[in-house]
Design an enzyme around this catalytic site. Structure first.
Site, mmCIF file in Angstrom:
data_model
loop_
_atom_site.group_PDB
_atom_site.id
_atom_site.type_symbol
_atom_site.label_atom_id
_atom_site.label_comp_id
_atom_site.label_asym_id
_atom_site.label_seq_id
_atom_site.Cartn_x
_atom_site.Cartn_y
_atom_site.Cartn_z
ATOM 1 N N ARG A 139 0.843 -1.199 0.000
ATOM 2 C CA ARG A 139 0.000 0.000 0.000
ATOM 3 C C ARG A 139 0.878 1.248 0.000
ATOM 4 N NH1 ARG A 139 -5.347 -1.668 2.016
ATOM 5 N NH2 ARG A 139 -5.491 -3.714 1.053
ATOM 6 N N GLU A 185 0.463 4.129 0.936
ATOM 7 C CA GLU A 185 -0.213 5.125 1.770
ATOM 8 C C GLU A 185 0.823 5.869 2.568
ATOM 9 O OE1 GLU A 185 -4.194 3.370 3.678
ATOM 10 O OE2 GLU A 185 -2.560 1.935 3.596
ATOM 11 N N ARG A 219 -0.603 1.904 13.084
ATOM 12 C CA ARG A 219 -1.190 0.674 12.530
ATOM 13 C C ARG A 219 -1.113 0.543 11.010
ATOM 14 N NH1 ARG A 219 -7.567 0.931 12.570
ATOM 15 N NH2 ARG A 219 -7.846 2.848 11.447
ATOM 16 N N HIS A 220 -0.329 1.411 10.379
ATOM 17 C CA HIS A 220 -0.176 1.315 8.922
ATOM 18 C C HIS A 220 1.242 0.945 8.519
ATOM 19 C CE1 HIS A 220 -3.962 3.633 8.881
ATOM 20 N NE2 HIS A 220 -4.166 2.945 7.758
ATOM 21 N N GLU A 240 -9.876 -2.145 13.336
ATOM 22 C CA GLU A 240 -10.251 -3.016 12.225
ATOM 23 C C GLU A 240 -9.125 -3.991 11.893
ATOM 24 O OE1 GLU A 240 -10.860 -0.943 8.423
ATOM 25 O OE2 GLU A 240 -9.970 -2.772 7.598
ATOM 26 N N SER A 270 -11.600 -6.567 6.568
ATOM 27 C CA SER A 270 -12.778 -6.023 5.908
ATOM 28 C C SER A 270 -13.147 -7.004 4.810
ATOM 29 C CB SER A 270 -12.516 -4.606 5.407
ATOM 30 O OG SER A 270 -12.072 -4.635 4.097
ATOM 31 N N ARG A 277 -1.700 -6.743 12.263
ATOM 32 C CA ARG A 277 -2.690 -6.115 13.159
ATOM 33 C C ARG A 277 -3.273 -7.142 14.116
ATOM 34 N NH1 ARG A 277 -6.338 -1.630 10.021
ATOM 35 N NH2 ARG A 277 -4.573 -0.445 9.194
HETATM 36 O O1 4AD Z 1 -9.558 -3.021 4.385
HETATM 37 P P1 4AD Z 1 -8.620 -3.530 3.317
HETATM 38 O O2 4AD Z 1 -7.955 -2.516 2.477
HETATM 39 O O3 4AD Z 1 -9.453 -4.542 2.457
HETATM 40 C C1 4AD Z 1 -8.988 -5.269 1.387
HETATM 41 O O4 4AD Z 1 -7.828 -5.386 1.082
HETATM 42 C C2 4AD Z 1 -10.062 -6.046 0.704
HETATM 43 N N1 4AD Z 1 -9.540 -6.613 -0.543
HETATM 44 C C3 4AD Z 1 -10.484 -7.175 1.612
HETATM 45 C C4 4AD Z 1 -11.593 -7.966 1.058
HETATM 46 O O5 4AD Z 1 -11.456 -9.163 0.908
HETATM 47 N N2 4AD Z 1 -12.676 -7.306 0.766
HETATM 48 O O6 4AD Z 1 -7.504 -4.419 4.013
HETATM 49 C C5 4AD Z 1 -7.834 -5.572 4.736
HETATM 50 C C6 4AD Z 1 -7.121 -5.601 6.056
HETATM 51 C C7 4AD Z 1 -7.499 -4.481 7.025
HETATM 52 O O7 4AD Z 1 -8.636 -4.801 7.755
HETATM 53 C C8 4AD Z 1 -6.272 -4.405 7.891
HETATM 54 O O8 4AD Z 1 -6.282 -5.426 8.872
HETATM 55 C C9 4AD Z 1 -5.157 -4.701 6.939
HETATM 56 O O9 4AD Z 1 -5.722 -5.429 5.863
HETATM 57 N N3 4AD Z 1 -4.549 -3.460 6.429
HETATM 58 C C10 4AD Z 1 -3.344 -3.001 6.822
HETATM 59 N N4 4AD Z 1 -2.438 -3.480 7.685
HETATM 60 C C11 4AD Z 1 -1.281 -2.792 7.840
HETATM 61 N N5 4AD Z 1 -0.988 -1.671 7.165
HETATM 62 C C12 4AD Z 1 -1.865 -1.138 6.268
HETATM 63 N N6 4AD Z 1 -1.547 -0.048 5.591
HETATM 64 C C13 4AD Z 1 -3.104 -1.811 6.062
HETATM 65 N N7 4AD Z 1 -4.173 -1.599 5.265
HETATM 66 C C14 4AD Z 1 -5.038 -2.600 5.508
#
Ligand code: 4AD
Length: 454
Positions: A226, A228, A234-235, A377, A380, A428
């Protein structure tokens, strides 16, 4: 004597027996004709004494006293009763250096092992997180770090075992892809010969295509990228995704129940099989035990909003939950239901990705859900749109260039069962299960906007 590579394999009751152990020099103090030192393997330490006498010469004592801390040494000697004051366990006759450490250490392992504190004075002199991460090789040697990563491996193991029992197939998904999987903004691009490729933000599109190829129930474990620029606790810019996807027959709640049950099995497995690790970690990072209900608590998004409103938060039913509101709701849920894990179902459609299925009863909402640990979270998920026309409409509505996702849309042209799934962030889960304050503590070599090494 046989070479022991772990102090744990020594039988300490065998007094007077000759032993040979390989471990790290943890501390060392030479004084007069004696040298007291401790050696460490993984999370255990043992005291040793070397004293000038029949088998030990003065130069040898001097040599042992000068071995840098953290060197790997072989210690040959005899186990002796620990006398209460000095707690001596091995009377050494020989010490060999197997691999020497540099004599100046950027951080002291004993410092890195100190329990967490809020005391500002103490924090001033403490080794801070950046120094620890810069010297991760040393930092990882602490007993709590060893335990954190054994427990994290346990999360993966339990995830796989549980889904395997439920009839899922493990699949591998490409990480080099031609289009963003979760929308355009936070994707890393790279040069791919004459074209641009992207690092997968999730295996989303591929696990769904596996369903369209009749795999029915699939999961995958792998890195997720990502771009971001989020410098938060937590990121990460690279994390490990535990993803699953499943075809269902009547209702997407069949999948929600499978995921809920998966978490119950993971939590139960961790508490049962990783007791020693949890105890070790708690000594440095104290935290309350993780509580969960079986079956897990499932709340409708609107119920969650109502709880927040009742507690004085102003927000609309179709508004997304801010991070502080998520945390606050977690506390309200904990107070009311005594659980650190719960499911929030039926999110507003507008705040979900384009591939999310609309709630057939009320299209302002969607067949999608998040799950939370200690109010944060960790997964998702959603039912996905499996109709190519509806998917095309939703992609257009989200302003996604159709030519970039045509292969994905086409995957549903030849019939695809209704399906749902979710993506879990491994680091997480470990962080929140253990009540740790920062995701960098649960990533072996964390990647964030500022950190690309070691
Ligand atoms: O919520 P996210 O972005 O959802 C998806 O990737 C969808 N494709 C999932 C699906 O099957 N619909 O990411 C899913 C999870 C989050 O809930 C979080 O636990 C983790 O990935 N996550 C991160 N962990 C660490 N650093 C980050 N930048 C994260 N972004 C998401």
């Amino acid at each position: 004597p046989v070479l022991h590579r772990s102090i744990g394999t020594l039988n300490l009751n065998d007094i007077d027996k000759e032993v040979l152990i390989r471990a790290r020099l943890h501390t060392s103090r030479a004084k007069g004709k004696q040298c007291f030192f401790t050696v460490r393997s993984v999370s255990q330490t043992i005291q040793c004494l070397l004293a000038v006498g029949e088998t030990v010469s003065k130069p040898m004592l001097k040599f042992v006293g000068s071995i840098p801390k953290e060197s790997i040494v072989d210690v040959e000697g005899k186990k002796i009763e620990s006398c209460t004051q000095q707690n001596i366990e091995i009377l050494a006759s020989r010490v060999y250096v197997v691999s020497s450490s540099a004599s100046r250490l950027p951080l002291q392992i004993e410092d890195a092992m100190r329990p967490e504190t809020d005391d500002p004075e103490e924090l001033q002199i403490r080794v801070n997180q950046e120094t620890r991460l810069d010297n991760r090789i040393l930092d990882l040697r602490t007993p709590s770090n060893q335990a954190i990563f054994r427990l994290e491996a346990g999360v993966c193991k339990l995830f796989r075992e549980s889904l395997q029992r439920k009839g899922f197939t493990e699949i591998m998904c490409p990480k080099l892809i031609s289009a963003a999987s979760e929308g355009g903004a936070n994707v890393f691009g790279l040069t791919y010969f004459e074209r641009t490729a992207f690092l997968a933000q999730s295996p989303q599109l591929y696990k769904q295509m596996a369903i369209a190829s009749d795999f029915e129930k699939v999961y995958t474990v792998g890195p997720v990228f990502r771009a971001e620029n989020s410098n938060t606790h937590r990121h990460l810019t690279e994390f490990v995704g535990l993803d699953l996807e499943m075809a269902f027959v009547h209702h997407y709640h069949e999948v929600v129940d499978v995921i809920g049950d998966l978490f119950t099995e993971i939590f139960r497995g961790l508490q049962k099989e990783y007791k020693t690790e949890i105890e070790t970690i708690r000594k440095q990072f104290p935290c309350e035990d993780f509580k969960f209900l079986d079956p897990p608590l499932k709340l409708d998004y609107r119920e969650g909003v109502a709880m927040l409103k009742e507690a004085g938060i102003e927000m609309g039913e179709e508004e997304d939950l801010s991070t502080p509101n998520e945390k606050f709701l977690g506390r309200l849920v904990k107070a009311k239901y005594d659980t650190d894990f719960y499911i929030l179902d039926k999110y507003p459609l507008a705040v979900r990705p384009f591939y999310t299925m609309l709630d057939p009863k009320d299209s302002r909402f969607s067949n999608s859900y998040d799950m939370f640990m200690r109010g944060e979270e960790i997964i998702s998920g959603a039912q996905r749109i499996h109709d190519p026309e509806l998917l095309t409409d939703r992609a257009k509505f989200h302003g996604i260039a159709l030519d970039t996702i045509q292969a994905y849309i086409d995957a549903f042209k030849f019939g695809c069962p209704p399906h749902a799934g979710g993506g879990i962030g491994l680091e997480r889960v470990t962080m929140l299960f253990l009540g740790l304050d920062n995701i960098r503590k649960t990533s072996l070599f964390p990647r964030d906007p500022k950190r690309l090494t070691p």
